[in-house]
Design a protein around this motif. Structure first.
Motif, PDB file in Angstrom:
ATOM      1  N   VAL A   1     -10.359  -5.894   1.038  1.00  0.00           N
ATOM      2  CA  VAL A   1      -9.075  -5.369   1.111  1.00  0.00           C
ATOM      3  C   VAL A   1      -7.742  -6.279   1.946  1.00  0.00           C
ATOM      4  CG1 VAL A   1      -7.340  -4.017  -0.002  1.00  0.00           C
ATOM      5  CG2 VAL A   1     -10.172  -3.807  -0.200  1.00  0.00           C
ATOM      6  N   LYS A   2      -8.142  -5.898   3.206  1.00  0.00           N
ATOM      7  CA  LYS A   2      -7.091  -6.253   3.836  1.00  0.00           C
ATOM      8  C   LYS A   2      -6.509  -7.547   3.762  1.00  0.00           C
ATOM      9  CE  LYS A   2      -6.809  -1.997   6.419  1.00  0.00           C
ATOM     10  NZ  LYS A   2      -5.440  -1.306   6.563  1.00  0.00           N
ATOM     11  N   LYS A   3      -7.989  -8.842   3.667  1.00  0.00           N
ATOM     12  CA  LYS A   3      -8.176  -9.694   3.730  1.00  0.00           C
ATOM     13  C   LYS A   3      -7.208 -10.222   3.055  1.00  0.00           C
ATOM     14  CE  LYS A   3     -11.242 -13.726   4.460  1.00  0.00           C
ATOM     15  NZ  LYS A   3     -10.871 -14.502   3.521  1.00  0.00           N
TER      16      LYS A   3
ATOM     17  N   HIS B   1       0.772   0.996  14.638  1.00  0.00           N
ATOM     18  CA  HIS B   1      -0.374   2.334  14.068  1.00  0.00           C
ATOM     19  C   HIS B   1       0.564   3.719  14.301  1.00  0.00           C
ATOM     20  CE1 HIS B   1      -3.938   5.210  14.389  1.00  0.00           C
ATOM     21  NE2 HIS B   1      -3.521   5.280  13.984  1.00  0.00           N
ATOM     22  N   PHE B   2       1.159   4.302  12.677  1.00  0.00           N
ATOM     23  CA  PHE B   2       1.602   5.833  12.864  1.00  0.00           C
ATOM     24  C   PHE B   2       0.823   7.268  12.718  1.00  0.00           C
ATOM     25  CE2 PHE B   2       4.159   2.571  10.481  1.00  0.00           C
ATOM     26  CZ  PHE B   2       5.763   2.616  10.932  1.00  0.00           C
ATOM     27  N   PHE B   3       1.450   7.851  13.255  1.00  0.00           N
ATOM     28  CA  PHE B   3       0.070   9.034  12.852  1.00  0.00           C
ATOM     29  C   PHE B   3       1.039   9.886  11.497  1.00  0.00           C
ATOM     30  CE2 PHE B   3       0.296   7.348  16.690  1.00  0.00           C
ATOM     31  CZ  PHE B   3      -1.457   7.158  17.354  1.00  0.00           C
ATOM     32  N   SER B   4      -0.149  10.535  10.976  1.00  0.00           N
ATOM     33  CA  SER B   4       0.631  11.888  10.016  1.00  0.00           C
ATOM     34  C   SER B   4       0.614  13.020  10.713  1.00  0.00           C
ATOM     35  CB  SER B   4      -0.615  11.955   9.646  1.00  0.00           C
ATOM     36  OG  SER B   4      -0.906  12.500   8.566  1.00  0.00           O
ATOM     37  N   PRO B   5       1.126  13.996   9.991  1.00  0.00           N
ATOM     38  CA  PRO B   5       2.625  13.161   9.108  1.00  0.00           C
ATOM     39  C   PRO B   5       3.790  12.534   9.383  1.00  0.00           C
ATOM     40  CG  PRO B   5       2.907  15.851   9.171  1.00  0.00           C
ATOM     41  CD  PRO B   5       1.507  14.644  10.335  1.00  0.00           C
TER      42      PRO B   5
ATOM     43  N   ASP C   1       2.029  -2.064  -4.934  1.00  0.00           N
ATOM     44  CA  ASP C   1       0.955  -1.512  -4.550  1.00  0.00           C
ATOM     45  C   ASP C   1       0.311  -2.169  -5.599  1.00  0.00           C
ATOM     46  OD1 ASP C   1      -1.823   0.112  -5.009  1.00  0.00           O
ATOM     47  OD2 ASP C   1       0.091   1.522  -3.397  1.00  0.00           O
ATOM     48  N   ARG C   2      -1.108  -1.898  -6.488  1.00  0.00           N
ATOM     49  CA  ARG C   2      -1.898  -3.058  -6.759  1.00  0.00           C
ATOM     50  C   ARG C   2      -1.232  -2.820  -8.427  1.00  0.00           C
ATOM     51  NH1 ARG C   2      -7.383   0.222  -6.113  1.00  0.00           N
ATOM     52  NH2 ARG C   2      -6.218   2.409  -6.222  1.00  0.00           N
ATOM     53  N   ASP C   3      -0.739  -1.799  -8.881  1.00  0.00           N
ATOM     54  CA  ASP C   3       0.555  -1.804 -10.134  1.00  0.00           C
ATOM     55  C   ASP C   3       1.613  -0.804 -10.386  1.00  0.00           C
ATOM     56  OD1 ASP C   3      -0.465   0.444 -10.618  1.00  0.00           O
ATOM     57  OD2 ASP C   3      -2.491  -0.277 -11.427  1.00  0.00           O
TER      58      ASP C   3
ATOM     59  N   GLY D   1       0.468  -0.992   0.121  1.00  0.00           N
ATOM     60  CA  GLY D   1       0.188  -0.341   0.034  1.00  0.00           C
ATOM     61  C   GLY D   1       0.862   1.319   0.336  1.00  0.00           C
ATOM     62  N   ALA D   2       1.469   1.800  -0.997  1.00  0.00           N
ATOM     63  CA  ALA D   2       2.232   2.801  -1.110  1.00  0.00           C
ATOM     64  C   ALA D   2       1.599   4.155  -2.122  1.00  0.00           C
ATOM     65  CB  ALA D   2       2.642   3.004  -2.704  1.00  0.00           C
ATOM     66  N   GLY D   3      -0.129   4.426  -0.628  1.00  0.00           N
ATOM     67  CA  GLY D   3      -0.579   5.554  -0.697  1.00  0.00           C
ATOM     68  C   GLY D   3       0.485   6.405   0.721  1.00  0.00           C
ATOM     69  N   PHE D   4      -0.807   7.194   1.103  1.00  0.00           N
ATOM     70  CA  PHE D   4      -0.227   8.415   2.145  1.00  0.00           C
ATOM     71  C   PHE D   4       0.594   7.810   2.874  1.00  0.00           C
ATOM     72  CE2 PHE D   4      -1.989  11.003   4.805  1.00  0.00           C
ATOM     73  CZ  PHE D   4      -1.424  12.620   4.915  1.00  0.00           C
ATOM     74  N   MET D   5       0.113   7.402   3.575  1.00  0.00           N
ATOM     75  CA  MET D   5       0.590   6.719   4.360  1.00  0.00           C
ATOM     76  C   MET D   5       2.307   5.507   4.103  1.00  0.00           C
ATOM     77  SD  MET D   5      -0.867   8.314   7.527  1.00  0.00           S
ATOM     78  CE  MET D   5      -0.126   6.917   8.386  1.00  0.00           C
ATOM     79  N   GLY D   6       1.204   4.668   3.742  1.00  0.00           N
ATOM     80  CA  GLY D   6       2.514   3.823   3.128  1.00  0.00           C
ATOM     81  C   GLY D   6       3.733   4.561   2.313  1.00  0.00           C
ATOM     82  N   ALA D   7       3.685   5.590   1.594  1.00  0.00           N
ATOM     83  CA  ALA D   7       4.308   6.323   0.685  1.00  0.00           C
ATOM     84  C   ALA D   7       5.515   6.558   2.045  1.00  0.00           C
ATOM     85  CB  ALA D   7       4.915   6.838   0.291  1.00  0.00           C
TER      86      ALA D   7
ATOM     87  N   ASP E   1       5.566  -6.681  -7.559  1.00  0.00           N
ATOM     88  CA  ASP E   1       5.074  -7.810  -7.244  1.00  0.00           C
ATOM     89  C   ASP E   1       5.734  -8.052  -6.169  1.00  0.00           C
ATOM     90  OD1 ASP E   1       6.168 -10.333  -7.732  1.00  0.00           O
ATOM     91  OD2 ASP E   1       8.551 -10.202  -9.051  1.00  0.00           O
ATOM     92  N   TYR E   2       4.899  -9.394  -5.596  1.00  0.00           N
ATOM     93  CA  TYR E   2       4.981  -9.859  -4.293  1.00  0.00           C
ATOM     94  C   TYR E   2       5.993 -10.579  -3.941  1.00  0.00           C
ATOM     95  CZ  TYR E   2       0.542  -7.338  -2.775  1.00  0.00           C
ATOM     96  OH  TYR E   2      -0.972  -6.607  -2.881  1.00  0.00           O
ATOM     97  N   ALA E   3       6.791 -10.788  -4.807  1.00  0.00           N
ATOM     98  CA  ALA E   3       7.659 -11.976  -4.157  1.00  0.00           C
ATOM     99  C   ALA E   3       8.597 -11.580  -3.938  1.00  0.00           C
ATOM    100  CB  ALA E   3       8.207 -12.765  -6.216  1.00  0.00           C
TER     101      ALA E   3
ATOM    102  N   ASN F   1      -1.450  -1.153   9.258  1.00  0.00           N
ATOM    103  CA  ASN F   1      -1.065  -0.199   9.721  1.00  0.00           C
ATOM    104  C   ASN F   1      -2.931   0.375  10.422  1.00  0.00           C
ATOM    105  OD1 ASN F   1       0.037   2.888  10.758  1.00  0.00           O
ATOM    106  ND2 ASN F   1      -0.043   3.393   7.988  1.00  0.00           N
ATOM    107  N   THR F   2      -3.364   0.005  10.525  1.00  0.00           N
ATOM    108  CA  THR F   2      -4.938   0.560  10.215  1.00  0.00           C
ATOM    109  C   THR F   2      -5.150   0.878  11.507  1.00  0.00           C
ATOM    110  OG1 THR F   2      -7.287  -0.820  10.875  1.00  0.00           O
ATOM    111  CG2 THR F   2      -5.423  -2.314  11.984  1.00  0.00           C
ATOM    112  N   SER F   3      -6.261   1.843  11.394  1.00  0.00           N
ATOM    113  CA  SER F   3      -6.994   2.633  12.607  1.00  0.00           C
ATOM    114  C   SER F   3      -7.762   2.835  12.988  1.00  0.00           C
ATOM    115  CB  SER F   3      -6.031   4.303  12.246  1.00  0.00           C
ATOM    116  OG  SER F   3      -7.230   4.801  10.931  1.00  0.00           O
TER     117      SER F   3
END
Ligand code: NAD
Length: 736
Positions: A420-422, A464-468, A357-359, A334-340, A400-402, A441-443
């Motif tokens: 999605v998490k499952k 659990h991280f906090f933003s930013p 991420d997905r692609d 998950g390379a989004g807002f938090m993951g990145a 690639d998850y490998a 990192n679920t909130s």
């Protein structure tokens, strides 16, 4: 003369004694009782030794010194409590004598009759800066790492070893006050411009320049001991001072709302001290210091912001039997807002990262976020271009998850959606090597439930991280019902590697920090509904010591997030779970597109820069308004702090938070809970549980059952207990 534990003393052919401060087994020099004893002896011996013309003091470490060992100050508190119980009449007298030790030692150095020069090679903080100020000459290296500060006010005390007297006798008064009441750092160049150091030289020139000062005939006398000395700007009775002094307390009050007694004491020390001979001025400082040491603020701030923070950072909650984890590779899915940003802080710690991420495109977007963060740090001069490139080379974006097949830890940061998490957990699990730890990192989603998606729930944990992420110092490590010791230890080792402070909490909706935060925001909703003007709510919060008002905070975390959380609580827990008036308020804003800062409108309007945000004028049309003069600000302040502290007490009662240090540190680092209180539980302990319970009962009578004290609090009040007594973190450790 080398028979000291903490110093090496060598006298050269020119009669210059080089005193190198280098404490064994410590990464940084600190002032302890033993250090003071040895320095005292060095002064005596160098004075008595006819071969010594002068002394250069420097450090054998990369920094000069961090200043006084605050554990020594903590010991003073303990002593004070014991002394007060034994002999109340003389307890303060004893404290006064003890607090004068460091100040007296530095004055002895200053008046010893031989010139001393401090050669400052690195960070020079607090008591060490005060020591340098007592030297007759100060030379600093121009290395970037050289920083000066008198940061004591940040832990509730002030520079009590001559700092409040020497700084305003060297620098102009306004700069002196600003520096000491904020505790801010100075570069070597700034310290020179303020007249606090005499010379700034290249690192290799440091000792030669210091020696030269002595050989050139440096006078062993401070300017203030010379006849006819005048402070810069002329002291108190000048036209400039007549402009400065009436405004100074008002400015301080604007900045700190009168919550920090130590900051006010600095003003008093400087104002009174500048009118007195130096020796008497030091006594005035010593008296105020003795007074400040007896305040609840000083006690609580030192405990939470120094002692506990250090203890948690060093892994106070880490299961000792588990070997320390090595991180050869960390995966982030998950390379989004938090993951990145999690990827960025991980690489910044030198750990190779795979960002999935997905692609490929989505993964690359995550890496681009890291590139922007690096570019920002390079521009600000925080890291070099080369280090920035090295950091980025550690981050590999892929779909690639490998690539996770040799990861030691994988942190999942995909959408907050159980399904999605499952699916993602199953994909990770298919390639994850045996023994690797999986974290989420679920909130909001319980870790126990998410762990069921994994083959090894004992190797599943919440981080659990906090933003930013790159700025927030806190992480919550969440234990699911089956989380094992190795998963906990790995999570704590990882948090230590990325240089953040962890708190360990048991699984619950909202964990610890968000439970408290949503009470704070919820109380503001109640106030709005009662017709309290929004500006009063925000100002009352700041006057109570909160860094951000609750409505502003809600805009930052997003108003639609509150809406989603309410919806989820209604679905999971039933209609009683959410106050319908709160749901109505939030729905109105969301339907109006007022989602917070991200949509440029929420409780505030956010006009294009440079215009400042302002409260949305339409707020006052939502509910009939009360007149400000009919409202008691003291009660508004109490409501905002009490509602958070009560929630913290509930988490302890429910066994979510088990260590008071974590509740306190988590509340200050997580959402800035009024730092002068020392945190949520110290706020309660500080006023006394009995007083807190009475306050809750009063507020419950006026504002509703949400303020009713819990059975635990009533029990503690009846028994005269404190949180740190009943849930003694050290007792537990000893028993373990
Ligand atoms: P986000 O929407 O910015 O990022 C989620 C990322 O996950 C997206 O890049 C998306 O493409 C990716 N993703 C979705 N499905 C995927 C899949 N099947 N495989 C791989 N990648 C997939 O969300 P966010 O704000 O970064 O939140 C992520 C997690 O962090 C959530 O669990 C959230 O609750 C938690 N969290 C968020 C915050 C916050 O302030 N936003 C704070 C703490 C925790």
């Amino acid at each position: 003369m080398t028979d000291y534990k903490n110093f090496n003393v060598e006298t050269d052919a020119d009669g210059i004694a080089l005193v190198t401060w280098d404490m064994p087994g410590k990464s940084m020099n600190v002032i302890t009782v033993e250090v003071m004893d040895e320095l005292d002896a060095i002064i005596d011996r160098t004075v008595a030794d006819g071969a010594v013309k002068g002394v250069v003091i420097t450090s054998g470490k990369s920094s000069f010194s961090g200043g006084a060992d605050l554990s020594m100050i903590k010991a003073l508190f303990t002593l004070q409590v014991e002394e007060k119980a034994k002999d109340p009449a003389h307890a303060v007298e004893k404290l006064f004598a003890l607090t004068g030790r460091m100040s007296g030692l530095f004055r002895k150095l200053e008046t010893c009759g031989k010139p001393w020069v401090s050669a400052i090679n690195g960070t020079c903080m607090g008591g060490a800066f005060e020591l340098s100020l007592a030297c007759h000459g100060r030379v600093a290296s121009n290395a970037k790492s050289v920083k000066f500060a008198l940061p004591e006010v940040k832990v509730g005390i002030f520079p009590g070893a001559g700092g409040t007297q020497r700084v305003p006798r060297l620098a102009n008064t306004q700069d002196a006050l600003q520096m000491m009441t904020t505790g801010s750092s100075l570069s070597a160049a700034r310290a020179k411009a303020m007249n606090l150091v005499h010379q700034v030289v290249a690192p290799e020139e440091l000792i030669p320049a210091a020696r030269k000062m002595i050989l050139d005939g440096l006078k062993p006398m401070a300017p203030w001991d010379e006849k006819g000395f005048k402070a810069p700007g002329g002291g108190i009775w000048t036209p400039a001072a007549a402009q400065l002094w009436p405004a100074a307390p008002a400015i301080l009050r604007r900045e700190s709302a009168g919550n920090y007694p130590a900051a006010l004491a600095i003003l008093k020390c400087v104002y009174e001290g500048l009118q007195l001979p130096f020796g008497t001025a030091l006594k005035v400082e010593q008296r105020y210091f003795t007074h400040i040491l007896q305040t609840t603020e000083a006690f609580s701030m030192i405990r939470s912001l120094f002692i506990s923070m250090q203890e948690l950072g060093k892994g106070a909650r880490r299961p000792a039997a588990v070997p320390r984890a090595e991180f050869r590779k960390v995966g982030i899915v998950g390379a989004g807002f938090m993951g990145a940003s999690i990827g960025y802080v991980t690489a910044a710690a030198g750990i190779p990262v795979v960002l999935i991420d997905r692609d490929q495109e989505a993964a690359d977007k995550g890496k681009a976020v890291c590139e922007n963060l690096v570019a920002g740090s390079v521009t600000k001069g925080r890291i070099s271009k080369e280090d920035g490139e090295k950091l980025l080379s550690l981050i590999t974006p892929t779909a690639d998850y490998a690539a996770l097949s040799d990861a030691d830890l994988v942190i999942e940061a995909v959408f907050e959606d159980r399904e999605v998490k499952k699916a993602v957990t199953e994909k990770i699990q298919a390639v994850l090597p045996e023994g690797a730890i999986l974290a989420s990192n679920t909130s909001t989603l319980p870790i126990t439930g998410l762990a069921k998606n994994s083959k090894c729930p004992d190797q599943f944990v919440g981080i659990h991280f906090f933003s930013p992420v790159e700025k927030m110092m806190l992480t919550e490590v969440i234990l699911g019902e089956e989380t094992g010791d190795r998963a906990l230890a790995t999570a704590l080792d990882y948090v230590a590697a990325i240089k953040k402070t962890p708190i360990v909490v048991n699984d619950t909706r909202g964990f610890y920090v968000n439970r408290c935060v949503f009470r704070y925001i919820g109380e503001a909703y109640d106030m709005l509904i009662e017709g309290v003007p929004a500006a009063m709510i925000e100002n009352a919060a700041k006057m109570a010591g909160m860094p951000v008002g609750p409505l502003s905070l809600n805009d930052e975390v997003a108003v639609d997030l509150s809406y989603k959380i309410f919806k989820a609580a209604l679905a999971d827990l039933g209609p009683e779970a959410v106050d319908p008036r709160h749901m109505d308020l939030v729905t109105r804003l969301v339907e109006d597109g007022r989602l917070g800062r991200k949509s440029a409108k929420g409780f505030y309007d956010y006009p294009p820069k440079p215009a400042k945000k302002r409260l949305w004028p339409g707020l006052k049309d939502l509910y009939p308004q009360q007149k400000p003069e009919d409202l008691d600000v003291k009660v508004l302040k109490e409501r905002l702090l009490v509602t958070i502290a009560l929630e913290a007490a509930r988490t302890v009662e429910e066994g979510i938070v088990t260590d008071p240090r974590e509740a306190d540190v988590g509340s200050i680092l997580g959402f800035g809970f009024a730092p002068y209180t020392g945190g949520t539980l110290s706020y309660i302990d500080g006023m006394g549980v009995k007083t807190f319970v009475a306050l809750c009962d009063k507020l419950a009578g006026s504002y509703g059952d949400r303020f009713k004290p819990t059975p635990l609090l009533r029990d503690m009040a009846a028994k005269g207990e404190t949180f740190y007594g009943r849930f003694d973190p050290y007792g537990k450790k000893a028993a373990a």
